[in-house]
Design a protein around this motif. Structure first.
Motif, short mmCIF file in Angstrom:
data_model
loop_
_atom_site.label_atom_id
_atom_site.label_comp_id
_atom_site.label_asym_id
_atom_site.label_seq_id
_atom_site.Cartn_x
_atom_site.Cartn_y
_atom_site.Cartn_z
N PHE A 96 21.21 8.69 5.66
CA PHE A 96 20.39 8.49 4.46
C PHE A 96 20.13 7.00 4.22
CE2 PHE A 96 22.19 12.72 3.68
CZ PHE A 96 21.01 13.42 3.44
N SER A 97 21.10 6.14 4.53
CA SER A 97 20.88 4.70 4.39
C SER A 97 19.80 4.22 5.35
CB SER A 97 22.18 3.93 4.65
OG SER A 97 23.14 4.22 3.67
N LEU A 98 19.84 4.73 6.59
CA LEU A 98 18.84 4.34 7.58
C LEU A 98 17.46 4.84 7.18
CD1 LEU A 98 18.26 2.94 10.26
CD2 LEU A 98 18.67 5.12 11.40
N LEU A 99 17.39 6.08 6.69
CA LEU A 99 16.10 6.62 6.28
C LEU A 99 15.53 5.84 5.09
CD1 LEU A 99 16.70 10.46 6.61
CD2 LEU A 99 15.38 8.98 8.11
N ARG A 100 16.40 5.44 4.16
CA ARG A 100 15.92 4.64 3.03
C ARG A 100 15.40 3.29 3.49
NH1 ARG A 100 20.48 6.75 0.25
NH2 ARG A 100 21.68 4.87 0.73
N TYR A 101 16.12 2.67 4.43
CA TYR A 101 15.66 1.38 4.95
C TYR A 101 14.31 1.53 5.66
CZ TYR A 101 14.91 -2.29 8.31
OH TYR A 101 14.32 -3.27 9.07
N MET A 102 14.20 2.56 6.52
CA MET A 102 12.96 2.77 7.26
C MET A 102 11.80 3.05 6.32
SD MET A 102 13.63 2.42 10.49
CE MET A 102 12.30 3.25 11.31
N GLN A 103 12.08 3.84 5.28
CA GLN A 103 11.05 4.15 4.30
C GLN A 103 10.57 2.88 3.60
OE1 GLN A 103 12.15 6.04 0.54
NE2 GLN A 103 10.57 7.58 0.92
N LYS A 104 11.51 2.04 3.23
CA LYS A 104 11.18 0.78 2.55
C LYS A 104 10.36 -0.13 3.46
CE LYS A 104 13.36 -3.20 0.29
NZ LYS A 104 14.66 -3.83 -0.08
N ALA A 105 10.76 -0.20 4.73
CA ALA A 105 10.07 -1.08 5.67
C ALA A 105 8.66 -0.58 5.97
CB ALA A 105 10.87 -1.19 6.96
N VAL A 106 8.52 0.73 6.17
CA VAL A 106 7.21 1.29 6.51
C VAL A 106 6.29 1.32 5.30
CG1 VAL A 106 6.02 3.37 7.32
CG2 VAL A 106 8.14 2.63 8.43
N ARG A 107 6.88 1.44 4.09
CA ARG A 107 6.05 1.55 2.89
C ARG A 107 5.12 0.36 2.72
NH1 ARG A 107 8.45 4.70 -1.76
NH2 ARG A 107 7.52 6.22 -0.38
N LYS A 108 5.55 -0.81 3.16
CA LYS A 108 4.68 -1.99 3.05
C LYS A 108 3.41 -1.82 3.89
CE LYS A 108 8.73 -5.02 2.50
NZ LYS A 108 9.52 -6.13 3.11
N LEU A 109 3.55 -1.06 4.99
CA LEU A 109 2.42 -0.83 5.88
C LEU A 109 1.65 0.44 5.55
CD1 LEU A 109 4.17 -1.64 9.28
CD2 LEU A 109 2.43 -3.05 8.18
#
Length: 442
Positions: A96-109
């Motif tokens: 869940f921590s990794l998914l949250r990080y990935m979501q945050k990173a991709v959200r900018k794009l």
């Protein structure tokens, strides 16, 4: 599998009626999220359909190497995962921590990616979405008035009493199992509803008030899981739009992406000794490369085991040149794995399919996500051994390699490989897509 007829309120479609269409396949993520869709694209093209595969731009050479039309989406998941924060989160092993990080990173794009998808799907008749793109593709399909469907390779997200969602598999009884899927939808919706509705409004669409996943059933959206029913049986309480079709691999497909020279050098090395062990973690960087490098060195130097190491997205320090070790950045699994004695993998569905198809036993060293789930299934079926990455030692890996070379595991993997090949997951998936979308086009 038998013939499959899709029946709507208005018509019944004959099984042999096929209309050639333009499919836009949209996916985002690592190679494991892209490669099975290349197989699907080729299967559709074999039947006369036009296909455009939309994926992150760093996969252009790979996709074009198979002769599939490619449309680049902005962003590069490899760069995102290899950021200091990405590697830190990955090392925790917390899904869940990794998914949250990935979501945050991709959200900018995401706004740029959404515009890419909107443009790339404009001329298509049908849009096929991976699980990571569902919410955006739903809106784009509405805006463009396109038919659409979903294909998933990960653990099921469709509610069932038969088993819980993999991330919440602490218990297993009917009411709890249904609750886990409801909770998954609530969490996903709470994290994404603001951005989804913002995007929908920008397209001139109405805001949504309920989770997107629920609409797959209520709107009868085709939802296919492309893994083997020999590993996971289709639950009886799934609706008629949701099916398990089988693995899709690139076996026997020619590509210009894999250099022939590398194949020839590797082939000579393989033939010069005992069959090697394949080791590859694909698009998932190894969480502790120093630890794994030390284990690898001990395996090849002190135990005289030959290893083909596919680095993928991992940077491994201190790996020496050694006669027992052949190192590659990437490789065609369908070509290489049948030439190996066994495989050590992270347990992603795509690599798992290739190993089972090659009929060799395996060791799954799971890192996060669906990997422990596949690991437990493989271990329960006596096809291989599962070791969570946090528990790995040289001794455990050597013990596992010894166990999987016993007659029981070798016989089980040969039988499983034969049966998976008979499933013909690609043909079955293409047939379901054709039947479903022909029904909508008439």
């Amino acid at each position: 599998m038998g013939e499959f007829l899709f029946q709507t309120s208005y018509k019944i479609i004959e099984p042999n009626l096929v209309i050639n269409m333009h499919f836009a396949i949209t996916t985002y993520g690592s190679r494991g999220d892209v490669q099975p869709f290349v197989s699907l694209a080729l299967g559709l093209m074999d039947n006369g359909h036009q296909v455009t595969l939309l994926a992150p731009g760093n996969f252009k050479e790979f996709v074009n190497g198979y002769g599939v039309n490619f449309y680049a989406l902005h962003g590069n998941i490899e760069e995102i995962v290899h950021s200091p924060e990405g590697l830190r989160v990955l090392k925790t092993g917390n899904t869940f921590s990794l998914l949250r990080y990935m979501q945050k990173a991709v959200r900018k794009l995401q706004p740029v990616i959404n515009n890419d998808i909107l443009s790339g799907c404009a001329d298509a008749d049908v849009i096929i979405s991976s699980v990571l793109c569902i919410q955006w593709v739903k809106a784009i399909a509405e805006k463009l008035n396109k038919s659409w469907g979903v294909i998933q390779f990960q653990p099921p997200t469709s509610p069932t009493k038969a088993f819980p969602f993999v991330g919440l598999n602490f218990f297993n009884f009917p009411n709890y199992n249904l609750f886990t899927y409801w909770l998954l939808g609530v969490i996903n919706w709470s994290l994404n509803k603001r951005e989804i509705n913002k995007f929908r409004i920008s397209l001139g669409l109405k805001s949504l008030k309920r989770p997107t996943f629920g609409s797959l059933r209520s709107e009868n959206i085709l939802n296919l899981y492309c893994f083997s029913q020999l590993l996971i049986k289709r639950p009886d309480d799934w609706p008629s739009n949701t099916h398990i079709t089988g693995f899709m691999t690139l076996a026997d497909r020619k590509t210009t992406y894999v250099l022939r020279q590398v194949d020839e050098i590797l082939l000579r090395w393989i033939e010069d000794g005992e069959k090697p062990v394949y080791i590859g973690f694909g698009s998932i960087p190894i969480p502790d490369p120093e630890l794994f490098s030390a284990i690898l060195i001990e395996i090849i130097q002190k135990n005289n085991i030959r290893v083909v190491l596919c680095k993928g997205w991992t940077i491994l320090p201190g790996i020496p040149s050694h006669p027992n070790l052949f190192v590659l950045d990437s490789v065609n699994h369908e070509w290489l794995l049948p030439k190996c004695s066994s495989a050590i993998i992270h347990g992603g569905a795509g690599t798992l399919a290739a190993v089972l198809n090659a009929q060799i036993p395996l060791v799954i060293i799971s890192v996060f996500g669906d990997q422990p789930w596949w690991g437990s299934i493989i271990e329960n079926k006596r096809l291989g051994i599962h070791i969570p990455f946090k528990q790995i030692t040289t001794a455990k890996i050597l013990d596992a390699l010894y166990i999987i070379q016993t007659d029981e595991y070798l016989n089980n993997t040969r039988k499983m490989g034969d049966e998976i090949q008979l499933e013909n997951g690609l043909q079955h998936t293409v047939k379901m897509l054709e039947d479903y979308f022909v029904a909508q086009s008439l």
